[in-house]
Design a protein around this motif. Sequence first.
Motif, short mmCIF file in Angstrom:
data_model
loop_
_atom_site.label_atom_id
_atom_site.label_comp_id
_atom_site.label_asym_id
_atom_site.label_seq_id
_atom_site.Cartn_x
_atom_site.Cartn_y
_atom_site.Cartn_z
N LEU A 1 43.93 33.62 35.93
CA LEU A 1 42.65 34.29 35.73
C LEU A 1 41.79 34.20 37.00
O LEU A 1 41.17 35.18 37.42
N GLU B 1 43.41 36.51 39.73
CA GLU B 1 43.34 37.94 39.44
C GLU B 1 41.91 38.46 39.26
O GLU B 1 41.68 39.65 39.37
N LEU B 2 40.95 37.60 38.97
CA LEU B 2 39.60 38.08 38.69
C LEU B 2 38.52 37.33 39.47
O LEU B 2 37.80 37.92 40.26
N ARG C 1 35.82 38.80 42.84
CA ARG C 1 34.56 39.40 42.42
C ARG C 1 33.41 38.41 42.54
O ARG C 1 33.61 37.21 42.61
N ASP D 1 32.78 40.77 32.05
CA ASP D 1 33.96 41.07 32.85
C ASP D 1 35.13 40.17 32.47
O ASP D 1 36.27 40.61 32.41
N LEU D 2 34.82 38.93 32.19
CA LEU D 2 35.86 37.99 31.76
C LEU D 2 36.47 38.43 30.44
O LEU D 2 37.69 38.47 30.29
N SER E 1 38.59 41.49 30.96
CA SER E 1 39.84 41.16 31.65
C SER E 1 40.86 40.55 30.70
O SER E 1 42.03 40.92 30.71
N TYR F 1 44.70 41.57 30.02
CA TYR F 1 45.70 40.51 29.93
C TYR F 1 46.45 40.54 28.60
O TYR F 1 47.68 40.51 28.59
#
Length: 96
Positions: free
Chosen positions: A29, A32-33, A37, A48-49, A52, A57
Motif C-alpha cells: 500500500l 503503490e499509493l 502522493r 484516497d486510501l 485504493s 486492490y
Amino acid sequence: MADNGILPSMGSVGDSYDNALMENSFSTLKIELVYRRSWRTRDEAENDLFASIDGFYNTERIQKDLGWLSPDEYEAAWHAAQAEPTTVPASPTRSR
C-alpha cells in the motif's frame, strides 16, 4: 473476537508470523499509493486510501497467491464452491 469465534493470534508467543501478512500488505500500500502522493487534508487521504483498497486492490489487483485472481474474484469463487452440493460416491458392490 471470541464472541465471533475469531482467534486473536494464530502463532505462538514470540513469533512474528501473524504480522508478516499485514506488514506485506502495508508495504504494498505504501509503495503503490502513499509514497506517490501527498494530500492536503486527512479526509482526502482517507478517501484516497479507501478508494485504493476497495476500488482497486480488492476488485482489480490480481495476486499470484490467489491463482492470479483479485481478492473479490477469489472470494466469489470460494463461496461458489461452498454452495455446490457435494456428492458422495456410491460404495462399490462386492461380489462373492
